[in-house]
Design an enzyme around this catalytic site. Structure first.
Site, PDB file in Angstrom:
ATOM      1  N   ASN A  18       0.873  -1.180   0.000  1.00  0.00           N
ATOM      2  CA  ASN A  18       0.000   0.000   0.000  1.00  0.00           C
ATOM      3  C   ASN A  18       0.906   1.225   0.000  1.00  0.00           C
ATOM      4  O   ASN A  18       1.483   1.566   1.027  1.00  0.00           O
ATOM      5  CB  ASN A  18      -0.912  -0.031   1.236  1.00  0.00           C
ATOM      6  CG  ASN A  18      -1.792   1.201   1.313  1.00  0.00           C
ATOM      7  OD1 ASN A  18      -1.809   2.024   0.394  1.00  0.00           O
ATOM      8  ND2 ASN A  18      -2.514   1.329   2.410  1.00  0.00           N
ATOM      9  N   LYS A  20       0.099   4.194  -0.247  1.00  0.00           N
ATOM     10  CA  LYS A  20      -0.556   5.367   0.369  1.00  0.00           C
ATOM     11  C   LYS A  20      -0.331   6.593  -0.519  1.00  0.00           C
ATOM     12  O   LYS A  20      -0.243   6.453  -1.739  1.00  0.00           O
ATOM     13  CB  LYS A  20      -0.072   5.563   1.804  1.00  0.00           C
ATOM     14  CG  LYS A  20      -0.203   4.273   2.623  1.00  0.00           C
ATOM     15  CD  LYS A  20      -0.022   4.453   4.100  1.00  0.00           C
ATOM     16  CE  LYS A  20      -0.188   3.099   4.793  1.00  0.00           C
ATOM     17  NZ  LYS A  20      -0.120   3.192   6.244  1.00  0.00           N
ATOM     18  N   HIS A 102      -9.505   1.130   4.708  1.00  0.00           N
ATOM     19  CA  HIS A 102      -8.239   1.310   5.424  1.00  0.00           C
ATOM     20  C   HIS A 102      -8.464   2.224   6.623  1.00  0.00           C
ATOM     21  O   HIS A 102      -9.277   3.143   6.572  1.00  0.00           O
ATOM     22  CB  HIS A 102      -7.186   1.911   4.481  1.00  0.00           C
ATOM     23  CG  HIS A 102      -5.819   1.850   5.068  1.00  0.00           C
ATOM     24  ND1 HIS A 102      -5.369   2.784   5.974  1.00  0.00           N
ATOM     25  CD2 HIS A 102      -4.809   0.952   4.923  1.00  0.00           C
ATOM     26  CE1 HIS A 102      -4.137   2.458   6.344  1.00  0.00           C
ATOM     27  NE2 HIS A 102      -3.771   1.352   5.723  1.00  0.00           N
ATOM     28  N   GLU A 104      -6.862   4.613   7.711  1.00  0.00           N
ATOM     29  CA  GLU A 104      -6.672   6.045   7.416  1.00  0.00           C
ATOM     30  C   GLU A 104      -7.941   6.621   6.785  1.00  0.00           C
ATOM     31  O   GLU A 104      -8.300   7.773   7.050  1.00  0.00           O
ATOM     32  CB  GLU A 104      -5.430   6.234   6.534  1.00  0.00           C
ATOM     33  CG  GLU A 104      -4.162   5.998   7.356  1.00  0.00           C
ATOM     34  CD  GLU A 104      -3.007   5.381   6.598  1.00  0.00           C
ATOM     35  OE1 GLU A 104      -2.995   5.402   5.358  1.00  0.00           O
ATOM     36  OE2 GLU A 104      -2.093   4.847   7.272  1.00  0.00           O
ATOM     37  N   GLU A 172      -5.326  -4.947  10.311  1.00  0.00           N
ATOM     38  CA  GLU A 172      -4.283  -3.950  10.549  1.00  0.00           C
ATOM     39  C   GLU A 172      -4.564  -3.217  11.856  1.00  0.00           C
ATOM     40  O   GLU A 172      -5.383  -2.291  11.888  1.00  0.00           O
ATOM     41  CB  GLU A 172      -4.267  -2.922   9.409  1.00  0.00           C
ATOM     42  CG  GLU A 172      -4.024  -3.525   8.046  1.00  0.00           C
ATOM     43  CD  GLU A 172      -3.455  -2.492   7.079  1.00  0.00           C
ATOM     44  OE1 GLU A 172      -2.315  -2.697   6.637  1.00  0.00           O
ATOM     45  OE2 GLU A 172      -4.121  -1.488   6.803  1.00  0.00           O
ATOM     46  N   GLY A 178       2.576   2.280  10.686  1.00  0.00           N
ATOM     47  CA  GLY A 178       3.512   3.392  10.544  1.00  0.00           C
ATOM     48  C   GLY A 178       4.223   3.763  11.831  1.00  0.00           C
ATOM     49  O   GLY A 178       4.835   4.820  11.933  1.00  0.00           O
ATOM     50  N   SER A 218       3.562  -2.139  10.212  1.00  0.00           N
ATOM     51  CA  SER A 218       5.012  -2.169  10.418  1.00  0.00           C
ATOM     52  C   SER A 218       5.657  -3.499  10.030  1.00  0.00           C
ATOM     53  O   SER A 218       6.591  -3.968  10.693  1.00  0.00           O
ATOM     54  CB  SER A 218       5.361  -1.784  11.862  1.00  0.00           C
ATOM     55  OG  SER A 218       4.917  -0.458  12.130  1.00  0.00           O
TER      56      SER A 218
HETATM   57  P1  13P Z   1       3.079   0.397   7.569  1.00  0.00           P
HETATM   58  O1  13P Z   1       3.588  -0.901   6.968  1.00  0.00           O
HETATM   59  O2  13P Z   1       3.793   1.595   7.072  1.00  0.00           O
HETATM   60  O3  13P Z   1       2.989   0.293   9.061  1.00  0.00           O
HETATM   61  O4  13P Z   1       1.570   0.562   7.042  1.00  0.00           O
HETATM   62  C1  13P Z   1       0.696  -0.499   7.131  1.00  0.00           C
HETATM   63  C2  13P Z   1      -0.518  -0.183   6.371  1.00  0.00           C
HETATM   64  O5  13P Z   1      -1.296   0.692   6.730  1.00  0.00           O
HETATM   65  C3  13P Z   1      -0.751  -0.921   5.125  1.00  0.00           C
HETATM   66  O6  13P Z   1      -2.033  -0.678   4.623  1.00  0.00           O
END
Ligand code: 13P
Length: 255
Positions: A18, A20, A102, A104, A172, A178, A218
């Site tokens: 992803n 983002k 997601h 976010e 997740e 992150g 992560s």
């Molecule tokens: P990270 O791997 O940067 O922690 O992000 C995970 C994520 O949100 C994947 O959709």
């Protein structure tokens, strides 16, 4: 079936990157190069989630064995929905996947369980494959609500779906995204197993057996092998590390 996927693991490992809201043409060309160079385990399905403006470029420049996903799409075919992307538009540029729900999108853009469920159902109806994300916040985990939250998010989707064939669930935990704070393999396995049991009991035993549940939060080249060894972890959804060459190691994590 290869030695890497004996009878006891019928679910094909699936690793999503992803990206983002990251990338430029230059950086994307670098990512395309390391993805092409691989080598990528042919027993693993690979999908990259790309910002909308670059989807067509990435689809046209990656080999067909690597899937491309939108990071969002709306629950209508077309019309007065400024800023939104339709699943038909994704299909039109040969994008076969979309990431929906997601954290976010849930947290920053206030998407509700109900809206996400509508989007998942609509995207599937239009022929997309969906990575549907669920996961608890730190506060919810600390107050013992992890399963309640994850089950409710899944149930909201279940209430609008007839067929789960083209769905991958990404678990997740929000506190692991992150932050560099990965769930331990056991923490992740516990939630994946509980979610699979919930699905078996409330949605369907066959669906529970076949549905792939990715872990996200992560994931790195350093922790992926241990996580991939867990019986109910069927892949990853990777954020930061999917922009780097170590993503290849993550794709190849299943030993
Ligand atoms: P990270 O791997 O940067 O922690 O992000 C995970 C994520 O949100 C994947 O959709």
């Amino acid at each position: 079936m290869s030695a890497k996927c004996p009878d006891e693991c019928p679910r094909k490992f699936v690793v999503g990157g992803n990206w983002k809201m990251n990338g430029s043409k230059k950086q994307i060309d670098e990512i395309i190069s390391f993805l092409k160079a691989g080598p990528l385990d042919s027993n693993t399905e690979v999908v990259v989630g790309v910002p909308a403006v670059y989807l067509e470029y990435v689809r046209n420049n990656l080999p067909a064995n690597i899937g491309v996903a939108g990071q969002n799409c709306y629950k209508e075919e077309k019309g007065a929905f400024t800023g939104e992307v339709s699943p038909l538009m994704l299909k039109d540029i040969n994008v076969d996947w979309v990431i929906l729900g997601h954290s976010e999108r849930r947290q920053i853009f206030k998407e509700t369980d109900d809206l996400i469920a509508d989007k998942v159902a609509f995207a599937l109806e239009k022929g997309l494959k969906v990575i549907a994300c669920v996961g608890e916040t730190l506060e919810q985990r600390e107050s013992g609500k992890t399963e309640e939250v994850v089950f409710a998010q899944t149930q909201a989707i279940a209430s609008k779906l007839k067929d789960w064939t083209n769905v991958v669930i990404a678990y997740e935990p929000v506190w692991a995204i992150g932050t560099g704070k990965t769930a331990t393999p056991q923490q992740a396995q516990d939630v994946h197993k509980a979610l699979r049991e919930y699905i078996a009991k409330n949605i369907g035993a066959d669906i529970a057996k076949s549905i792939r549940i990715q872990y996200g939060g992560s994931v790195t080249g350093a922790n992926c092998v241990e996580l991939a060894a867990m019986p109910d972890i069927d892949g990853f959804l990777v954020g930061g590390a999917s922009l780097k060459p170590e993503f290849v190691n993550i794709v190849n994590a299943r030993q």
